[in-house]
Design a protein around this motif. Sequence first.
Motif, PDB file in Angstrom:
ATOM      1  N   GLY A 197       0.789  -1.214   0.000  1.00 51.02           N
ATOM      2  CA  GLY A 197       0.000   0.000   0.000  1.00 51.02           C
ATOM      3  C   GLY A 197       0.826   1.270   0.000  1.00 51.02           C
ATOM      4  N   GLU A 198       0.128   2.366   0.263  1.00 49.94           N
ATOM      5  CA  GLU A 198       0.743   3.685   0.160  1.00 49.94           C
ATOM      6  C   GLU A 198       1.824   3.898   1.216  1.00 49.94           C
ATOM      7  N   GLU A 199       1.587   3.421   2.426  1.00 52.91           N
ATOM      8  CA  GLU A 199       2.564   3.608   3.521  1.00 52.91           C
ATOM      9  C   GLU A 199       3.905   2.946   3.180  1.00 52.91           C
ATOM     10  N   ALA A 200       3.860   1.723   2.654  1.00 55.13           N
ATOM     11  CA  ALA A 200       5.089   1.018   2.290  1.00 55.13           C
ATOM     12  C   ALA A 200       5.796   1.734   1.140  1.00 55.13           C
ATOM     13  N   GLN A 201       5.024   2.262   0.193  1.00 56.44           N
ATOM     14  CA  GLN A 201       5.628   2.985  -0.916  1.00 56.44           C
ATOM     15  C   GLN A 201       6.311   4.259  -0.430  1.00 56.44           C
ATOM     16  N   LEU A 202       5.668   4.971   0.494  1.00 53.23           N
ATOM     17  CA  LEU A 202       6.278   6.184   1.042  1.00 53.23           C
ATOM     18  C   LEU A 202       7.548   5.866   1.811  1.00 53.23           C
ATOM     19  N   GLN A 203       7.547   4.753   2.537  1.00 53.28           N
ATOM     20  CA  GLN A 203       8.747   4.334   3.261  1.00 53.28           C
ATOM     21  C   GLN A 203       9.867   3.988   2.277  1.00 53.28           C
ATOM     22  N   ARG A 204       9.526   3.294   1.196  1.00 50.01           N
ATOM     23  CA  ARG A 204      10.517   2.934   0.184  1.00 50.01           C
ATOM     24  C   ARG A 204      11.077   4.191  -0.483  1.00 50.01           C
ATOM     25  N   ILE A 205      10.213   5.172  -0.727  1.00 50.81           N
ATOM     26  CA  ILE A 205      10.674   6.430  -1.318  1.00 50.81           C
ATOM     27  C   ILE A 205      11.647   7.121  -0.379  1.00 50.81           C
ATOM     28  N   GLU A 248      13.556   5.684   1.875  1.00 49.48           N
ATOM     29  CA  GLU A 248      14.810   4.912   1.857  1.00 49.48           C
ATOM     30  C   GLU A 248      15.632   5.250   0.622  1.00 49.48           C
ATOM     31  N   LEU A 249      14.979   5.303  -0.517  1.00 46.88           N
ATOM     32  CA  LEU A 249      15.680   5.627  -1.759  1.00 46.88           C
ATOM     33  C   LEU A 249      16.232   7.051  -1.732  1.00 46.88           C
ATOM     34  N   GLN A 250      15.482   7.979  -1.136  1.00 51.22           N
ATOM     35  CA  GLN A 250      15.954   9.352  -1.033  1.00 51.22           C
ATOM     36  C   GLN A 250      17.185   9.428  -0.130  1.00 51.22           C
ATOM     37  N   ALA A 251      17.174   8.674   0.986  1.00 51.08           N
ATOM     38  CA  ALA A 251      18.332   8.656   1.885  1.00 51.08           C
ATOM     39  C   ALA A 251      19.546   8.062   1.171  1.00 51.08           C
ATOM     40  N   GLU A 252      19.325   6.985   0.411  1.00 50.39           N
ATOM     41  CA  GLU A 252      20.413   6.376  -0.359  1.00 50.39           C
ATOM     42  C   GLU A 252      20.948   7.356  -1.397  1.00 50.39           C
ATOM     43  N   ASN A 253      20.044   8.064  -2.039  1.00 52.82           N
ATOM     44  CA  ASN A 253      20.436   9.063  -3.029  1.00 52.82           C
ATOM     45  C   ASN A 253      21.270  10.167  -2.377  1.00 52.82           C
ATOM     46  N   ASP A 254      20.863  10.621  -1.199  1.00 53.18           N
ATOM     47  CA  ASP A 254      21.618  11.657  -0.490  1.00 53.18           C
ATOM     48  C   ASP A 254      23.021  11.178  -0.127  1.00 53.18           C
ATOM     49  N   ASP A 255      23.126   9.926   0.363  1.00 46.24           N
ATOM     50  CA  ASP A 255      24.439   9.367   0.718  1.00 46.24           C
ATOM     51  C   ASP A 255      25.354   9.309  -0.497  1.00 46.24           C
ATOM     52  N   ILE A 256      24.811   8.825  -1.601  1.00 48.83           N
ATOM     53  CA  ILE A 256      25.612   8.727  -2.829  1.00 48.83           C
ATOM     54  C   ILE A 256      25.989  10.119  -3.324  1.00 48.83           C
ATOM     55  N   GLY A 257      25.072  11.076  -3.194  1.00 47.69           N
ATOM     56  CA  GLY A 257      25.368  12.449  -3.586  1.00 47.69           C
ATOM     57  C   GLY A 257      26.507  13.040  -2.768  1.00 47.69           C
ATOM     58  N   GLN A 258      26.523  12.772  -1.465  1.00 46.19           N
ATOM     59  CA  GLN A 258      27.611  13.258  -0.616  1.00 46.19           C
ATOM     60  C   GLN A 258      28.934  12.611  -1.011  1.00 46.19           C
ATOM     61  N   GLU A 259      28.894  11.311  -1.294  1.00 43.79           N
ATOM     62  CA  GLU A 259      30.110  10.610  -1.718  1.00 43.79           C
ATOM     63  C   GLU A 259      30.622  11.197  -3.037  1.00 43.79           C
ATOM     64  N   LEU A 260      29.739  11.444  -3.955  1.00 44.40           N
ATOM     65  CA  LEU A 260      30.151  12.035  -5.230  1.00 44.40           C
ATOM     66  C   LEU A 260      30.709  13.441  -5.040  1.00 44.40           C
TER      67      LEU A 260
END
Length: 157
Positions: A103-111, A113-125
């Motif tokens: 459902g929507e709650e799981a999708q928002l949680q996944r989003i 998580e992906l945003q946090a991963e994106n931020d980490d990779i952005g900092q590394e870059l």
Amino acid sequence: MDIISQLQEQVNTVASLAFNTFGTLQRDAPPVQLSPNYPEPPANPPVDDTVNLAEQPKLLSAELVKAAKQLQLGFGAMCSERNSIISDQFDALVAALPLAEGGEEAQLQRIAELQAENDDIGQELQKQLEAAEKELRQVQELYGQAVDNCLNLKKPD
């Protein structure tokens, strides 16, 4: 190209054909008097004789219908064997889409998580970019020193 982009490309093709067909039909349509109370509309300006205006709407509408049928076939309606390949491609693209789980709650949680991963990779870059810029400045400085040394070794003329 990912699945969503391929599906969007097919929809865009149909939309483009529709807009071009409607625009051409509107542009080339003969003037029509809306009411006897209004004056006769002016005639369309002369067009190039090489274009067959009687055949053009038929060709455009046939192309639009063909593209729409291909898209419709992708949603499961099969009209002929010739279009089954297109339908199979579209069905394969739709089947390859991930299912929404939880459902929507799981999708928002996944989003999140992906945003946090994106931020980490952005900092590394960003760190890698800063290191590369530092190394570039060092190389430019060494190059400048080498050029100065070469110029100093030359005998004046």
